[in-house]
Scaffold this motif. Structure first.
Motif, PDB file in Angstrom:
ATOM      1  N   SER A  71       7.828 -43.803 -31.371  1.00 20.53           N
ATOM      2  CA  SER A  71       8.945 -44.908 -31.209  1.00 20.53           C
ATOM      3  C   SER A  71       8.972 -45.586 -32.368  1.00 20.53           C
ATOM      4  CB  SER A  71       8.764 -45.177 -29.785  1.00 20.53           C
ATOM      5  OG  SER A  71       8.243 -44.344 -28.670  1.00 20.53           O
ATOM      6  N   GLN A  95      15.069 -49.407 -32.384  1.00 20.86           N
ATOM      7  CA  GLN A  95      14.968 -48.304 -31.582  1.00 20.86           C
ATOM      8  C   GLN A  95      15.062 -48.899 -30.193  1.00 20.86           C
ATOM      9  OE1 GLN A  95      13.297 -44.192 -32.469  1.00 20.86           O
ATOM     10  NE2 GLN A  95      14.803 -44.139 -33.333  1.00 20.86           N
ATOM     11  N   LEU A  96      13.207 -49.788 -29.909  1.00 20.57           N
ATOM     12  CA  LEU A  96      12.999 -50.200 -28.982  1.00 20.57           C
ATOM     13  C   LEU A  96      13.632 -51.384 -28.423  1.00 20.57           C
ATOM     14  CD1 LEU A  96      10.831 -50.292 -26.699  1.00 20.57           C
ATOM     15  CD2 LEU A  96       9.532 -51.670 -28.334  1.00 20.57           C
ATOM     16  N   LYS A 141      16.813 -51.999 -29.020  1.00 22.85           N
ATOM     17  CA  LYS A 141      18.180 -51.103 -28.591  1.00 22.85           C
ATOM     18  C   LYS A 141      18.305 -50.606 -27.192  1.00 22.85           C
ATOM     19  CE  LYS A 141      22.113 -48.625 -29.834  1.00 22.85           C
ATOM     20  NZ  LYS A 141      22.198 -47.255 -29.977  1.00 22.85           N
ATOM     21  N   ALA A 142      17.646 -50.930 -27.076  1.00 24.64           N
ATOM     22  CA  ALA A 142      16.955 -49.965 -25.426  1.00 24.64           C
ATOM     23  C   ALA A 142      16.728 -51.263 -24.776  1.00 24.64           C
ATOM     24  CB  ALA A 142      14.850 -49.146 -25.337  1.00 24.64           C
ATOM     25  N   LEU A 144       9.426 -48.118 -18.601  1.00 23.44           N
ATOM     26  CA  LEU A 144       9.592 -48.126 -20.575  1.00 23.44           C
ATOM     27  C   LEU A 144       8.389 -47.120 -21.074  1.00 23.44           C
ATOM     28  CD1 LEU A 144      12.299 -48.312 -22.141  1.00 23.44           C
ATOM     29  CD2 LEU A 144      11.715 -50.584 -22.894  1.00 23.44           C
ATOM     30  N   SER A 187      13.534 -44.662 -21.823  1.00 24.67           N
ATOM     31  CA  SER A 187      12.677 -44.617 -23.229  1.00 24.67           C
ATOM     32  C   SER A 187      14.068 -44.631 -24.356  1.00 24.67           C
ATOM     33  CB  SER A 187      11.561 -43.912 -23.437  1.00 24.67           C
ATOM     34  OG  SER A 187      12.180 -42.480 -24.027  1.00 24.67           O
ATOM     35  N   ALA A 188      13.421 -45.242 -25.351  1.00 23.63           N
ATOM     36  CA  ALA A 188      14.852 -45.313 -26.105  1.00 23.63           C
ATOM     37  C   ALA A 188      15.369 -43.837 -26.306  1.00 23.63           C
ATOM     38  CB  ALA A 188      14.764 -45.668 -27.529  1.00 23.63           C
ATOM     39  N   SER A 236      19.990 -53.278 -24.397  1.00 22.36           N
ATOM     40  CA  SER A 236      20.538 -52.668 -23.376  1.00 22.36           C
ATOM     41  C   SER A 236      20.630 -52.668 -21.675  1.00 22.36           C
ATOM     42  CB  SER A 236      20.667 -50.907 -23.143  1.00 22.36           C
ATOM     43  OG  SER A 236      20.844 -49.858 -24.985  1.00 22.36           O
ATOM     44  N   PRO A 265      17.626 -40.818 -22.230  1.00 20.85           N
ATOM     45  CA  PRO A 265      17.458 -41.532 -23.157  1.00 20.85           C
ATOM     46  C   PRO A 265      18.531 -42.617 -23.150  1.00 20.85           C
ATOM     47  CG  PRO A 265      17.094 -39.506 -24.751  1.00 20.85           C
ATOM     48  CD  PRO A 265      17.725 -38.420 -23.160  1.00 20.85           C
ATOM     49  N   LEU A 266      17.890 -43.734 -23.177  1.00 17.98           N
ATOM     50  CA  LEU A 266      18.549 -44.863 -23.483  1.00 17.98           C
ATOM     51  C   LEU A 266      19.269 -45.592 -24.241  1.00 17.98           C
ATOM     52  CD1 LEU A 266      16.064 -47.706 -21.713  1.00 17.98           C
ATOM     53  CD2 LEU A 266      18.017 -46.941 -20.797  1.00 17.98           C
ATOM     54  N   ASN A 267      19.442 -44.924 -25.535  1.00 23.43           N
ATOM     55  CA  ASN A 267      19.411 -45.465 -26.416  1.00 23.43           C
ATOM     56  C   ASN A 267      21.177 -44.163 -26.837  1.00 23.43           C
ATOM     57  OD1 ASN A 267      17.948 -47.576 -26.616  1.00 23.43           O
ATOM     58  ND2 ASN A 267      17.248 -46.931 -28.745  1.00 23.43           N
TER      59      ASN A 267
END
Ligand SMILES: Nc1ncnc2c1ncn2[C@@H]1O[C@H](COP(=O)(O)OP(=O)(O)O)[C@@H](O)[C@H]1O
Ligand SMILES: [Mg+2]
Length: 247
Positions: A200, A204-205, A207-208, A193, A62-63, A211, A174-176
């Motif tokens: 959330s 942010q989502l 951006k994740a 995800l 998740s982000a 990525s 977290p991905l971010n």
């Protein structure tokens, strides 16, 4: 590194290695019906998705922190194991590990100690924490998680466990915040995800997702956690909400 797995579906139900859940929400028979159903729906959708993939390893990501990655990965691994498939759950969140808390497992041996060459896989493996479900905890905290997760030893370990198990579920950071999840996910079928209702954020989502796209990591699906409306017309991968009091 090597690993020897017991024959499929042969589970010692008298094993003293099985442990009772501790911290964390662990799905059981008394969990609300809609939560159990949501996890079964997630399982079904995931099985359909994985049917076309060569790898049966998924990263739950998740982000941001606290969106439900660990809760989802633990319970997803449990419902996958309930099909009779042999499942490995591995804690790849080496910065804030928590899988061990769900099953009250020690963390003195685990992923970090395997990757450092201190322990063999079989020494760090917790077998049958639930029927058909084995767990590798994160192990002792390490100063260089990204390097460990990006190491050749990690690639070798993933190759070994992918062969030994029907499904491998990886809990991630977290991905971010850090690149750990992406590093690992590149060697798997992809990420699931997790998005948490009320927590959330759209940016942010975004951006994740970017990525993942940038790193060419598959997004296998989206899990909408902590949904505030049970009867929502949500067409995502699956959604669930539950309260600690009810499980
Ligand atoms: N659907 C949910 N309903 C109620 N509590 C939840 C739910 N999902 C997660 N939680 C709680 O939120 C906290 C963070 O969840 P966790 O799975 O550890 O998130 P992450 O791994 O993304 O940091 C934990 O205390 C967990 O029990
Ligand atoms: Mg977590």
């Amino acid at each position: 590194m090597s690993i020897t797995k017991p024959a499929k579906n042969v589970v010692d139900f008298t094993s003293t290695k099985r442990r009772k859940p501790a911290d964390g929400i662990l799905l059981n028979e008394s969990a609300p019906f809609h939560v159990r159903e949501a996890f079964k729906t997630i399982r079904t959708n995931l099985l359909f998705t994985l049917a076309t993939k060569t790898s049966k390893t998924v990263v739950v990501a998740s982000a941001m922190p606290n969106e439900g990655k660990s809760t989802t990965s633990v319970n997803l691994a449990m419902v996958l194991a309930q099909t009779g498939a042999q499942v490995l759950l591995m804690d790849c969140d080496l910065r804030k590990p928590s899988v061990h808390q769900f099953f009250k497992l020690p963390t003195n041996k685990g992923l970090t100690s395997i990757l450092c060459g201190i322990d063999k896989i079989e020494d760090a493996l917790h077998e049958n924490v639930a029927p058909n479900l084995d767990v590798i905890t994160a192990g002792p905290l390490s100063p260089n998680p990204s390097e460990l997760l990006g190491s050749t030893r990690m690639s070798d370990l993933l190759a070994i466990v992918q062969k030994a198990y029907d499904y491998v579920v990886l809990d991630a950071s977290p991905l971010n915040i850090v690149s750990d999840a992406i590093i690992v996910a590149k060697q798997t079928a992809g990420v699931l995800l997790v998005i948490r209702h009320g927590s959330s954020r759209h940016d942010q989502l975004k951006k994740a997702i970017e990525s993942c796209e940038f790193a060419e990591v598959n997004i296998l699906g989206v899990i909408f956690n902590d949904s505030r409306t049970v009867n929502t017309n949500f067409y995502g991968y699956g959604h669930y909400k539950y309260s600690k009091d009810s499980v």
